[in-house]
Design an enzyme around this catalytic site. Sequence first.
Site, PDB file in Angstrom:
ATOM      1  N   ARG A   1      39.446  77.642  48.373  1.00 28.59           N
ATOM      2  CA  ARG A   1      38.067  77.553  47.882  1.00 28.59           C
ATOM      3  C   ARG A   1      37.279  76.497  48.674  1.00 28.59           C
ATOM      4  O   ARG A   1      36.405  76.830  49.472  1.00 28.59           O
ATOM      5  CB  ARG A   1      38.072  77.227  46.368  1.00 28.59           C
ATOM      6  CG  ARG A   1      36.737  77.456  45.686  1.00 28.59           C
ATOM      7  CD  ARG A   1      35.730  76.345  45.862  1.00 28.59           C
ATOM      8  NE  ARG A   1      36.205  75.065  45.338  1.00 28.59           N
ATOM      9  CZ  ARG A   1      35.561  73.922  45.549  1.00 28.59           C
ATOM     10  NH1 ARG A   1      34.451  73.888  46.264  1.00 28.59           N
ATOM     11  NH2 ARG A   1      36.042  72.787  45.071  1.00 28.59           N
TER      12      ARG A   1
ATOM     13  N   ASN B   1      38.888  68.196  54.311  1.00 30.69           N
ATOM     14  CA  ASN B   1      39.645  67.604  53.217  1.00 30.69           C
ATOM     15  C   ASN B   1      40.922  66.952  53.744  1.00 30.69           C
ATOM     16  O   ASN B   1      41.421  67.297  54.821  1.00 30.69           O
ATOM     17  CB  ASN B   1      40.062  68.706  52.244  1.00 30.69           C
ATOM     18  CG  ASN B   1      38.889  69.321  51.534  1.00 30.69           C
ATOM     19  OD1 ASN B   1      38.281  68.709  50.684  1.00 30.69           O
ATOM     20  ND2 ASN B   1      38.548  70.558  51.907  1.00 30.69           N
TER      21      ASN B   1
ATOM     22  N   CYS C   1      31.945  69.796  53.583  1.00 30.74           N
ATOM     23  CA  CYS C   1      30.899  70.003  52.589  1.00 30.74           C
ATOM     24  C   CYS C   1      29.638  70.468  53.291  1.00 30.74           C
ATOM     25  O   CYS C   1      29.104  69.752  54.132  1.00 30.74           O
ATOM     26  CB  CYS C   1      30.612  68.721  51.812  1.00 30.74           C
ATOM     27  SG  CYS C   1      29.246  68.941  50.645  1.00 30.74           S
TER      28      CYS C   1
HETATM   29 MG    MG Z   1      36.464  68.713  49.582  1.00 33.53          MG
END
Ligand code: MG
Length: 333
Positions: free
Chosen positions: A31, A274, A265
């Site tokens: 996701r 991440n 992002c």
């Molecule tokens: Mg993130």
Amino acid sequence: MAVTEARAALPGVHRREGLPPRVRIWEVGPRDGLQNEASILPAAVKAELVTRLVAAGLTTVETTSFVSPARVPQLADAEEVIALLGPLRAAHPAQGAPLRLPALVPNLAGLERARSCGVRDVCIFASATETFAMKNLSRSRAEALEMFAPVVAEAQADGMGVRAYVSMCFGDPWEGVVPEVDVVSVCERLLEMGADEVSLGDTIGVATVGQVVDLLDALARAGIPAGRLAVHFHDTYGQALANTLTALECGITTVDSAAGGIGGCPFAKSATGNLATEDLCWALDGAGVETGVDLGRLVETSMWMAARLGRPSPSRVVQALGGREVGTKEEGR
Ligand code: MG
């Protein structure tokens, strides 16, 4: 493969006191990772990614997002991905850690879409800063929180799990350093409305270890138990793993990461990926912290994913191990 070769691909284990014996990894790659990649992958590839991650030992894998397809075209096929995961859910053994395949929902309409295709765990996303709330949710911080209240209430009434993300918990590209009191108040409101847990996001990756300790101290002083919190670090400045280990020393036991370190992002220009799940697992394996993840299988999955995305994984562990055959735990230990 020779046993010695497999062993060389796993860290030596030296138990580090002060870290929890076990960490729950909340895998966000399918996701949070894929929504920020330039490539738009077929639903079947996304479902295969989730399936491979579960086979590697991850038991919480955030699958997709029910936000507007116009806003996040990379995840416009949420229903199709969830449908393709039906057999995986059915096949998961009843014993051991339950398999959780949460999905992001922005509002009641998103919750309804998720629920109607069988999703049982949902995530909402709030902001610690006013500017990011306006940019990401087109609402003030307080208005966004109130928009989520009925989503949490409905999901919980239906017995669903509810996680809340809080973006910009450490720094904000428009507002600078974020005051701890702002993060505490948003977390308090989200827990008060019924969220099971709150994930503290360092959306632009600027946090450093002292700031992590100070924020977690502030949350503890406000009476929020560490067991209701997770941490979500980005590696923009190379601090994600250090910040995560610091949070674990402060009592946190749930960590967000993305296989291969994919994602970032889209609403914060300077963000990179991440924390890579492989980098996290290498550190935790070496410190004798149980994660349930088979590092070799995970690296193979990220190599496979990188080929589909057409770019190498930014994970240092994937780079170090990806060019060679990697031992599974059964072979290497
Ligand atoms: Mg993130």
